[in-house]
Design an enzyme around this catalytic site. Structure first.
Site, short mmCIF file in Angstrom:
data_model
loop_
_atom_site.label_atom_id
_atom_site.label_comp_id
_atom_site.label_asym_id
_atom_site.label_seq_id
_atom_site.Cartn_x
_atom_site.Cartn_y
_atom_site.Cartn_z
N PRO A 159 1.01 -1.31 -0.06
CG PRO A 159 -0.78 -1.57 1.76
CD PRO A 159 0.44 -2.08 1.23
CE1 TYR A 160 5.83 5.35 2.24
CE2 TYR A 160 7.44 3.67 1.18
CZ TYR A 160 7.18 5.10 1.62
OH TYR A 160 8.24 6.13 1.39
#
Ligand SMILES: NC(=O)c1ccc[n+]([C@@H]2O[C@H](COP(=O)([O-])OP(=O)(O)OC[C@H]3O[C@@H](n4cnc5c(N)ncnc54)[C@H](OP(=O)(O)O)[C@@H]3O)[C@@H](O)[C@H]2O)c1
Length: 253
Positions: A159-160
């Site tokens: 996600p990052y």
């Protein structure tokens, strides 16, 4: 149009500059004579300390603006305060972000949303508010601190990595949209300041994947920011500051 000024005296907002990498960028630019504007969300005390540190060698005390970058009103408020106190902004260094490992199959929707809200939507709102202002003013520079993870997409940080990839894409589009008045670039570090509590073994493992055989330092990021501040003919670029980790195979000569 597009005519640049010296770093000395230029007004620079650095988001997330109370501590760590953002602080280093702010202190280094202040040492070069820039008029820095600090920003903090939760680290209000650290931001005040950073302002005092700068005040001790510069001829002014930096203004500190506050707020959650994932909210549009934070940007309009910061823009208003900066206009009021400094009469405008020459450079926006977008450094604020959230970062943490997220085992993919147990990542919640809230976790996902947090990365997208802070790292991507925050940059989008900033670009709308400050980017439009710079375009109208007729000049400016935007330097976003991305991550080589945007291209590499580390498995434990999906996600990052995706949020940073989106942010890189946003900046590329902005570089076209805001040209010729405003230059927009990304500095994409590799590991430069590991999270507090990182074990020595992990540090050593990471170091062995870096052709230049050292973990970077916040100063490495700050030097790339300086380069972009001094450059008048670079836009739409991603400058990787990662000791060659993403582009070269370690040990292969
Ligand atoms: N450290 C590294 O090795 C590394 C590697 C590659 C890329 N980067 C990138 O380089 C930049 C700086 O790295 P760092 O490790 O110094 O970052 P960091 O400590 O994780 O975060 C920087 C600042 O972001 C601010 N922030 C977080 N959520 C926010 C929100 N919702 N609204 C406003 N501000 C918010 C925080 O401000 P407050 O503390 O005031 O809340 C924090 O101090 C980041 O963009 C990061 O992704 C870092």
């Amino acid at each position: 149009m597009g005519v640049w000024v010296e770093i000395k005296g230029c007004r620079v907002l650095i988001t997330g500059s109370a501590k760590r990498v953002g602080k280093k960028i702010a202190v280094d630019l202040a040492r070069l004579g820039a008029t820095v504007i600090l920003h903090a969300f939760k680290s209000r005390n650290e931001a005040a300390e950073t302002a005092s540190e700068i005040e001790a060698f510069a001829l002014y005390r930096p203004m500190v603006v506050h707020g959650d970058v994932s909210l549009r009103e934070t940007w309009t408020a910061m823009d208003g305060e900066i206009e009021k106190h400094h009469g405008g902004l020459d450079v926006w260094v977008h450094n604020a972000a959230v970062f943490s490992a997220t085992p993919f199959f147990s990542t919640s929707e809230e976790d996902w949303q947090q990365f997208m809200d802070v790292n991507l939507k925050g940059a989008f709102f900033g670009a709308q508010v400050l980017g439009e202002r710079m375009k109208q003013t007729g000049r400016g520079k935007i330097i976003a601190i991305g991550d080589v993870a945007a291209e590499l997409a580390w498995a434990s940080y999906i996600p990052y990595s995706v949020s940073k990839a989106g942010m890189h894409g946003l900046m590329r589009g902005l570089a076209r949209l805001l040209a010729p008045e405003v230059q927009v670039n990304v500095v994409a570090p590799g590991p430069v300041l590991l999270p507090d509590g990182t074990k020595d073994a992990e540090r050593h493992r990471i170091m062995q994947t870096i052709p230049l055989q050292r973990i970077g330092e916040p100063a490495d990021v700050s030097k790339a920011v300086r380069f972009l501040l001094e450059s008048d003919y670079v836009t739409g670029q991603v400058i990787r500051v990662d000791g060659g980790r993403s582009g070269l195979r370690p040990g292969v000569r």
